[in-house]
Design a protein around this motif. Sequence first.
Motif, PDB file in Angstrom:
ATOM      1  N   GLN A   2       0.855  -1.186   0.000  1.00 52.60           N
ATOM      2  CA  GLN A   2       0.000   0.000   0.000  1.00 52.60           C
ATOM      3  C   GLN A   2       0.893   1.238   0.000  1.00 52.60           C
ATOM      4  O   GLN A   2       1.787   1.357   0.834  1.00 52.60           O
ATOM      5  CB  GLN A   2      -0.895   0.020   1.241  1.00 52.60           C
ATOM      6  CG  GLN A   2      -1.755   1.260   1.398  1.00 52.60           C
ATOM      7  CD  GLN A   2      -2.995   1.241   0.530  1.00 52.60           C
ATOM      8  OE1 GLN A   2      -3.480   0.174   0.176  1.00 52.60           O
ATOM      9  NE2 GLN A   2      -3.505   2.407   0.195  1.00 52.60           N
ATOM     10  N   GLU A   4       0.715   5.365   0.253  1.00 52.27           N
ATOM     11  CA  GLU A   4      -0.090   6.538   0.570  1.00 52.27           C
ATOM     12  C   GLU A   4       0.589   7.756  -0.056  1.00 52.27           C
ATOM     13  O   GLU A   4       1.755   8.048   0.239  1.00 52.27           O
ATOM     14  CB  GLU A   4      -0.181   6.726   2.083  1.00 52.27           C
ATOM     15  CG  GLU A   4      -0.647   5.510   2.855  1.00 52.27           C
ATOM     16  CD  GLU A   4      -2.150   5.411   2.954  1.00 52.27           C
ATOM     17  OE1 GLU A   4      -2.827   6.407   2.614  1.00 52.27           O
ATOM     18  OE2 GLU A   4      -2.645   4.360   3.394  1.00 52.27           O
ATOM     19  N   THR A  31      -3.502   5.138  -2.308  1.00 54.11           N
ATOM     20  CA  THR A  31      -4.527   6.082  -1.896  1.00 54.11           C
ATOM     21  C   THR A  31      -3.926   7.486  -1.901  1.00 54.11           C
ATOM     22  O   THR A  31      -2.701   7.651  -1.839  1.00 54.11           O
ATOM     23  CB  THR A  31      -5.063   5.763  -0.488  1.00 54.11           C
ATOM     24  OG1 THR A  31      -3.980   5.743   0.440  1.00 54.11           O
ATOM     25  CG2 THR A  31      -5.767   4.417  -0.477  1.00 54.11           C
ATOM     26  N   HIS A  33      -4.035  11.630  -0.521  1.00 56.39           N
ATOM     27  CA  HIS A  33      -4.426  12.649   0.442  1.00 56.39           C
ATOM     28  C   HIS A  33      -4.067  13.985  -0.215  1.00 56.39           C
ATOM     29  O   HIS A  33      -2.890  14.328  -0.336  1.00 56.39           O
ATOM     30  CB  HIS A  33      -3.678  12.463   1.756  1.00 56.39           C
ATOM     31  CG  HIS A  33      -3.764  11.059   2.305  1.00 56.39           C
ATOM     32  ND1 HIS A  33      -4.766  10.646   3.157  1.00 56.39           N
ATOM     33  CD2 HIS A  33      -2.983   9.973   2.080  1.00 56.39           C
ATOM     34  CE1 HIS A  33      -4.588   9.376   3.459  1.00 56.39           C
ATOM     35  NE2 HIS A  33      -3.508   8.938   2.820  1.00 56.39           N
ATOM     36  N   PHE A  52       1.059   7.983  10.954  1.00 62.14           N
ATOM     37  CA  PHE A  52       1.724   6.862  10.302  1.00 62.14           C
ATOM     38  C   PHE A  52       2.994   6.441  11.026  1.00 62.14           C
ATOM     39  O   PHE A  52       3.706   5.543  10.568  1.00 62.14           O
ATOM     40  CB  PHE A  52       2.078   7.239   8.859  1.00 62.14           C
ATOM     41  CG  PHE A  52       0.883   7.399   7.977  1.00 62.14           C
ATOM     42  CD1 PHE A  52       0.360   6.323   7.283  1.00 62.14           C
ATOM     43  CD2 PHE A  52       0.261   8.634   7.843  1.00 62.14           C
ATOM     44  CE1 PHE A  52      -0.745   6.470   6.464  1.00 62.14           C
ATOM     45  CE2 PHE A  52      -0.841   8.790   7.023  1.00 62.14           C
ATOM     46  CZ  PHE A  52      -1.352   7.700   6.335  1.00 62.14           C
ATOM     47  N   ARG A  60       3.629  -1.072   3.624  1.00 65.30           N
ATOM     48  CA  ARG A  60       3.078   0.281   3.529  1.00 65.30           C
ATOM     49  C   ARG A  60       4.222   1.280   3.379  1.00 65.30           C
ATOM     50  O   ARG A  60       5.204   1.226   4.102  1.00 65.30           O
ATOM     51  CB  ARG A  60       2.241   0.635   4.746  1.00 65.30           C
ATOM     52  CG  ARG A  60       1.816   2.106   4.770  1.00 65.30           C
ATOM     53  CD  ARG A  60       0.980   2.463   5.974  1.00 65.30           C
ATOM     54  NE  ARG A  60      -0.426   2.185   5.744  1.00 65.30           N
ATOM     55  CZ  ARG A  60      -1.390   2.486   6.599  1.00 65.30           C
ATOM     56  NH1 ARG A  60      -1.088   3.040   7.758  1.00 65.30           N
ATOM     57  NH2 ARG A  60      -2.649   2.223   6.316  1.00 65.30           N
ATOM     58  N   ILE A  62       4.928   5.679   2.215  1.00 62.86           N
ATOM     59  CA  ILE A  62       4.362   7.005   2.027  1.00 62.86           C
ATOM     60  C   ILE A  62       5.210   7.737   0.993  1.00 62.86           C
ATOM     61  O   ILE A  62       6.439   7.716   1.068  1.00 62.86           O
ATOM     62  CB  ILE A  62       4.363   7.806   3.344  1.00 62.86           C
ATOM     63  CG1 ILE A  62       3.456   7.136   4.385  1.00 62.86           C
ATOM     64  CG2 ILE A  62       3.928   9.255   3.106  1.00 62.86           C
ATOM     65  CD1 ILE A  62       3.644   7.672   5.792  1.00 62.86           C
TER      66      ILE A  62
END
Length: 204
Positions: A2, A4, A31, A33, A52, A60, A62
Motif C-alpha cells: 500500500q 499513501e 490512496t 491525500h 503513520f 506500507r 508514504i
Amino acid sequence: MQIEFFLEERSAEVALKIILPKILSDDVDFTFHVSQGKHDLLKNLPILLTGFSGPISDNRRIMVLIDEDRDDCFQLKEQLEGIARAAGLVTKSSASQEGDFQVVNRLAIEELEAWFFGDIIALRNAYPGVSRNVQYQDPDAIENGTSEALWRVLRRYYPKRLPKTKVARNIAQHMEPCRNRSRSFQVFVEGLKACVGESGLKSQ
C-alpha cells in the motif's frame, strides 16, 4: 503493498491515478491525500504524517510529492525530510543504503506540468493542434513556470485559463513512463521502485 500519496493539488491526483497503473503491478494499492495547494500541504503535513509513525511495515510506504515552484530544491527537500523525522518516520534519504524506510519525498521540478512536457508525444496525442516546433530536451529547465508555458502551448484550446485538472487527465491518458524526459519524473519513478522493491513494477 500500500502506498499513501500526499499531494498538493487535485491535478496531481488525477494524473497519478492514470499513470501509476502503467508503472505498478496490480498487487500494489495506492490512496491519495490531497491538500489545497503547496502552502496547505506544508502546513498540515506534520499532523498528517503523525498517524503513520510506529514500526516500519513491509507493506506500507508514504510518498510526498510537491512542486518545486522555483524554491531552492535542496531547502524544500530538507524541509520535507525534517517534517518526516519530527513525525518519527524514517525517510529513504535518511536510511542506510539497504535500510528500511517509510517515507519517500519527491519534487516535481519546477511543477507537475514539466512531466507533461517530458512526454511530448502524449501532449500531441491529447492535443493534435500543438505545434511540431514545441520540443524540450530538458523540461525541468523551462523558465518562467511550466504551467504558464503549457498554457501558452494550449491557448488555442483554452483561451481564458488553463484547466489544470482536465489537462492533466487528457495528457496522462497518453503518457508512457519509459519515454519521459523529465528528470524529476524519472526520480519519482525511482522512488516508486524503492517502495515496491522492484518486484511491484510492470515490465517495460
